[in-house]
Structure formats: structure tokens, C-alpha cells
Motif scaffolding. Structure first.
Motif, PDB file in Angstrom:
ATOM      1  N   GLY B  31      90.846  44.452  57.179  1.00  0.00           N
ATOM      2  CA  GLY B  31      92.012  44.990  57.954  1.00  0.00           C
ATOM      3  C   GLY B  31      91.774  44.980  59.406  1.00  0.00           C
ATOM      4  N   LEU B  32      90.702  45.239  59.771  1.00  0.00           N
ATOM      5  CA  LEU B  32      90.272  45.347  61.323  1.00  0.00           C
ATOM      6  C   LEU B  32      90.616  43.657  61.902  1.00  0.00           C
ATOM      7  CD1 LEU B  32      87.443  47.817  61.804  1.00  0.00           C
ATOM      8  CD2 LEU B  32      89.814  48.101  62.607  1.00  0.00           C
ATOM      9  N   PHE B  33      90.191  42.960  61.094  1.00  0.00           N
ATOM     10  CA  PHE B  33      90.458  41.413  61.530  1.00  0.00           C
ATOM     11  C   PHE B  33      91.756  41.062  61.624  1.00  0.00           C
ATOM     12  CE2 PHE B  33      85.892  40.374  60.007  1.00  0.00           C
ATOM     13  CZ  PHE B  33      85.362  40.049  61.240  1.00  0.00           C
ATOM     14  N   GLY B  34      92.536  41.653  60.659  1.00  0.00           N
ATOM     15  CA  GLY B  34      94.004  41.493  60.694  1.00  0.00           C
ATOM     16  C   GLY B  34      94.540  42.128  62.128  1.00  0.00           C
ATOM     17  N   VAL B  35      94.300  43.245  62.420  1.00  0.00           N
ATOM     18  CA  VAL B  35      94.557  43.937  63.683  1.00  0.00           C
ATOM     19  C   VAL B  35      94.203  43.116  64.735  1.00  0.00           C
ATOM     20  CG1 VAL B  35      94.430  46.092  64.916  1.00  0.00           C
ATOM     21  CG2 VAL B  35      94.583  46.216  62.441  1.00  0.00           C
ATOM     22  N   LEU B  36      92.787  42.670  64.893  1.00  0.00           N
ATOM     23  CA  LEU B  36      92.204  41.849  66.094  1.00  0.00           C
ATOM     24  C   LEU B  36      93.232  40.750  66.199  1.00  0.00           C
ATOM     25  CD1 LEU B  36      89.962  41.990  68.083  1.00  0.00           C
ATOM     26  CD2 LEU B  36      88.729  40.626  66.073  1.00  0.00           C
ATOM     27  N   ALA B  37      93.473  39.870  65.149  1.00  0.00           N
ATOM     28  CA  ALA B  37      94.390  38.924  65.126  1.00  0.00           C
ATOM     29  C   ALA B  37      95.596  38.994  65.790  1.00  0.00           C
ATOM     30  CB  ALA B  37      94.512  38.168  63.721  1.00  0.00           C
ATOM     31  N   GLU B  38      96.469  39.868  65.427  1.00  0.00           N
ATOM     32  CA  GLU B  38      97.843  40.430  66.032  1.00  0.00           C
ATOM     33  C   GLU B  38      97.366  40.919  67.391  1.00  0.00           C
ATOM     34  OE1 GLU B  38     100.513  40.357  65.142  1.00  0.00           O
ATOM     35  OE2 GLU B  38     101.519  41.431  66.434  1.00  0.00           O
ATOM     36  N   ALA B  39      96.325  41.627  67.775  1.00  0.00           N
ATOM     37  CA  ALA B  39      96.331  42.021  69.289  1.00  0.00           C
ATOM     38  C   ALA B  39      95.857  40.894  69.896  1.00  0.00           C
ATOM     39  CB  ALA B  39      95.125  43.043  69.105  1.00  0.00           C
ATOM     40  N   LEU B  40      95.044  39.857  69.543  1.00  0.00           N
ATOM     41  CA  LEU B  40      94.610  38.737  70.393  1.00  0.00           C
ATOM     42  C   LEU B  40      96.066  37.917  70.459  1.00  0.00           C
ATOM     43  CD1 LEU B  40      92.421  37.178  71.647  1.00  0.00           C
ATOM     44  CD2 LEU B  40      92.116  36.207  69.398  1.00  0.00           C
ATOM     45  N   MET B  41      96.804  37.717  69.490  1.00  0.00           N
ATOM     46  CA  MET B  41      98.058  37.075  69.720  1.00  0.00           C
ATOM     47  C   MET B  41      99.064  37.609  70.695  1.00  0.00           C
ATOM     48  SD  MET B  41     101.427  36.610  68.855  1.00  0.00           S
ATOM     49  CE  MET B  41     101.812  37.429  67.473  1.00  0.00           C
ATOM     50  N   GLN B  42      98.956  39.002  70.754  1.00  0.00           N
ATOM     51  CA  GLN B  42      99.994  39.555  71.641  1.00  0.00           C
ATOM     52  C   GLN B  42      99.355  39.193  73.186  1.00  0.00           C
ATOM     53  OE1 GLN B  42     102.827  40.558  71.100  1.00  0.00           O
ATOM     54  NE2 GLN B  42     102.972  41.062  69.081  1.00  0.00           N
ATOM     55  N   ILE B  43      98.267  39.467  73.215  1.00  0.00           N
ATOM     56  CA  ILE B  43      97.297  39.142  74.609  1.00  0.00           C
ATOM     57  C   ILE B  43      97.757  37.822  75.063  1.00  0.00           C
ATOM     58  CG2 ILE B  43      95.132  39.115  75.854  1.00  0.00           C
ATOM     59  CD1 ILE B  43      94.313  41.547  73.994  1.00  0.00           C
ATOM     60  N   LEU B  44      97.360  36.810  73.986  1.00  0.00           N
ATOM     61  CA  LEU B  44      97.548  35.483  74.393  1.00  0.00           C
ATOM     62  C   LEU B  44      99.111  35.166  74.931  1.00  0.00           C
ATOM     63  CD1 LEU B  44      95.694  33.680  71.864  1.00  0.00           C
ATOM     64  CD2 LEU B  44      95.025  33.694  74.157  1.00  0.00           C
ATOM     65  N   ARG B  45     100.157  35.768  74.266  1.00  0.00           N
ATOM     66  CA  ARG B  45     101.384  35.660  74.379  1.00  0.00           C
ATOM     67  C   ARG B  45     102.029  36.237  75.724  1.00  0.00           C
ATOM     68  NH1 ARG B  45     106.525  37.517  72.113  1.00  0.00           N
ATOM     69  NH2 ARG B  45     105.743  39.709  71.838  1.00  0.00           N
ATOM     70  N   LYS B  46     101.310  37.506  76.122  1.00  0.00           N
ATOM     71  CA  LYS B  46     101.605  38.048  77.491  1.00  0.00           C
ATOM     72  C   LYS B  46     101.091  37.338  78.589  1.00  0.00           C
ATOM     73  CE  LYS B  46     103.924  41.557  75.921  1.00  0.00           C
ATOM     74  NZ  LYS B  46     103.543  42.386  75.071  1.00  0.00           N
ATOM     75  N   VAL B  47      99.808  36.998  78.385  1.00  0.00           N
ATOM     76  CA  VAL B  47      98.917  36.398  79.589  1.00  0.00           C
ATOM     77  C   VAL B  47      99.355  35.021  79.784  1.00  0.00           C
ATOM     78  CG1 VAL B  47      96.668  35.846  80.521  1.00  0.00           C
ATOM     79  CG2 VAL B  47      97.038  38.034  79.332  1.00  0.00           C
ATOM     80  N   PHE B  48      99.496  34.208  78.850  1.00  0.00           N
ATOM     81  CA  PHE B  48      99.704  32.859  79.118  1.00  0.00           C
ATOM     82  C   PHE B  48     101.175  32.600  78.885  1.00  0.00           C
ATOM     83  CE2 PHE B  48      95.307  32.727  77.982  1.00  0.00           C
ATOM     84  CZ  PHE B  48      94.836  32.204  79.032  1.00  0.00           C
ATOM     85  N   ASP B  49     102.111  33.424  78.691  1.00  0.00           N
ATOM     86  CA  ASP B  49     103.603  33.412  78.479  1.00  0.00           C
ATOM     87  C   ASP B  49     103.713  32.181  77.419  1.00  0.00           C
ATOM     88  OD1 ASP B  49     105.993  33.989  78.920  1.00  0.00           O
ATOM     89  OD2 ASP B  49     106.365  32.388  80.602  1.00  0.00           O
ATOM     90  N   LEU B  50     103.244  32.348  76.138  1.00  0.00           N
ATOM     91  CA  LEU B  50     103.371  31.411  74.900  1.00  0.00           C
ATOM     92  C   LEU B  50     104.375  32.134  74.222  1.00  0.00           C
ATOM     93  CD1 LEU B  50      99.697  30.779  74.382  1.00  0.00           C
ATOM     94  CD2 LEU B  50     101.428  29.088  75.480  1.00  0.00           C
ATOM     95  N   THR B  51     104.990  31.018  73.405  1.00  0.00           N
ATOM     96  CA  THR B  51     105.854  31.491  72.070  1.00  0.00           C
ATOM     97  C   THR B  51     104.966  32.110  70.994  1.00  0.00           C
ATOM     98  OG1 THR B  51     105.548  29.427  70.927  1.00  0.00           O
ATOM     99  CG2 THR B  51     107.533  29.524  72.517  1.00  0.00           C
TER     100      THR B  51
END
Lengths: 116, 145
Positions: B31-51
Motif C-alpha cells: 500500500g505504501l508503494f502505491g501511495v509513493l507512486a501516486e505522490a511521485l507522479m503528482q510531484i513530477l506533474r507539478k514540477v515538470f508540468d507534465l500530463t
């Protein structure tokens, strides 16, 4: 909420895998293969996209998403170009995962020595 | 001592893994890996302005890279004994199986060693994934037209 669903979905998949491994003679190889097939079946019933809506990127992490991507890529291929499209399209969306795995695994293999 | 008694003795002295604790570990860390994946995705999306799709792909590539690196460093197997299946079921397990097979057969050379063996375990994932996806697409087409 997405974080909670991501936690529950990935956690549940890992829990089921662990129960299978602890109580049967099946190995991790069996379970991951079963999970990919499970992913294609969930994709077939359009369930996996709903799970991705709920659990976000968490649902893309387990190996089941590999099966889902394969199924949808195959279906898109069929819609674009008929039976030939399945052959042309099936591996397209999973390409990133497979390519990254091959590239990094090869580089690491060249750099590092096996540890035992 | 006959065979049966011997089997009993072996069973008695085999260290018992606590299945309940194993399962809870797998659930929590998975479960924590799932949360980490979602969090990492959101960070990448915000920082690099990705889809979302691009950020998800980058997230998976990062996980794959880490799995390959940890396998090559010899850490991954130790992590499996601690994290249980929670680290095998995500895409990291796929990357780990390719890297470990390639490393194990490195001594046999580039072609007969790494080339022939790197998909030893990951091959089954690709094989059965492709076969079942292909069959299901055909079935779906036959049913829905």
C-alpha cells in the motif's frame, strides 16, 4: 482519497500474492504471470480503467497494469486497422516499461559484478 | 528411523515463517508503494508540468531504475526478505528479475550469457500477457463486434 485507494488497491494485490506464496508451492514467477493475466481480464471488463480513476498512479505500479495496457493497446489497434492492427499495436503502450527495464538492466549488468 | 518419522522431524525443525505477519507486511508496504507512486507522479506533474500519462511513465521509469540499481548492488534480495511480495508485485519485481538473471549469467558472455538468459523469468510475464491480451481482444471483437 486517491492516496487511500492507491494504498488499498496495491496493498490488497500484494496481500493476495503473499498469501498465495506462503500457502502454496507457487513461486513469485507464477504469481506475477497470473497477475498479468488478471490485468488483461480486468481490462477486458473495463474494470481496470475505473480502478485507475480511483487509485491514480498507484494502480499503474503493480504488474497487473501491464496486462491492462496490453489489452487496451491491442483493442485500439483493432479499432484502427483490424486484425493487422492488433499485431501492430499490442506492445506499444508497454514499450516504456520493457525498454527501460532492458536499458537499465543491461547498463547495470555491464557495470556491476554479481554479488552472492 | 523411517521416512515418515524423518519427515516429521524435518517439519518440526524447519523455521516457521509467521504467515500472518508476512501478509500484514505485504499489505502495508504494498500500500505504501502505491501511495509513493501516486505522490511521485503528482510531484513530477507539478514540477515538470507534465500530463498525467507522461508523469506516470516517468514515475515507472524511476521505479524501474531504482529496482535495477538495487539489484545490481545486491540489496534487492535483502529487501525482499523484509518487504515480502510488496516489492515483487509492482513493476520493480519485473525489473529485478531481468537484472538478476542478466547478472547471474554475465560470466557466460554477452550473447550466450546475458542475451540468452536476461528474460528467463520476465519472459513468462510478457509471453502470457501478450497471449491473454491477444485472445481477449479477439473474444471482445467477436462479442461486441
Amino acid at each position: 482519497m486517491t492516496y487511500l485507494y492507491a494504498f488499498l488497491f496495491v496493498g490488497l494485490l500484494c496481500l493476495i500474492a503473499q498469501i498465495i506464496i506462503d500457502n502454496t508451492t507457487l513461486s513469485f514467477g507464477h504469481v506475477t504471470s497470473m497477475y498479468v493475466v488478471l490485468g488483461t481480464i480486468l481490462g477486458f471488463f473495463d474494470l481496470y480503467d475505473k480502478i485507475i480513476e480511483l487509485a491514480g498512479a498507484g494502480a499503474s505500479l503493480p504488474i497487473t497494469s501491464f496486462g491492462n495496457l496490453l489489452y487496451h493497446a491491442g483493442l485500439d489497434g483493432y479499432l484502427q486497422n483490424g486484425i493487422l492492427g492488433i499485431f501492430q499495436n499490442l506492445l506499444t503502450t508497454t514499450s516504456a516499461g520493457i525498454t527501460a527495464t532492458i536499458i537499465f538492466a543491461f547498463i547495470m549488468t555491464l557495470i556491476f559484478k554479481p554479488k552472492d | 528411523m523411517n521416512k515418515e518419522q524423518y519427515q516429521k522431524l524435518v517439519k518440526k525443525h524447519t523455521p516457521k515463517e509467521n504467515r500472518l505477519i508476512n501478509s500484514i507486511t505485504a499489505f502495508v508496504f504494498g500500500g505504501l508503494f502505491g501511495v509513493l507512486a501516486e505522490a511521485l507522479m503528482q510531484i513530477l506533474r507539478k514540477v515538470f508540468d507534465l500530463t498525467i500519462l507522461d508523469a506516470t511513465t516517468w514515475m515507472m521509469i524511476i521505479f524501474i531504475f531504482l529496482a535495477c540499481l538495487l539489484t545490481a548492488l545486491g540489496v534487492f534480495d535483502k529487501l525482499v526478505t523484509f518487504f515480502k511480495s510488496s516489492i515483487i508485485i509492482p513493476i520493480t519485481g519485473f525489473a529485478h528479475s531481468v537484472t538478476s538473471a542478466a547478472l547471474d549469467y554475465k560470466q557466460d558472455g554477452l550473447i550466450q550469457g546475458i542475451g540468452s538468459n536476461c528474460f528467463k523469468m520476465a519472459g513468462s510475464v510478457i509471453l502470457y500477457g501478450v497471449i491473454s491480451a491477444f485472445i481477449l481482444v479477439i473474444i471482445g471483437v467477436l462479442i461486441y463486434g
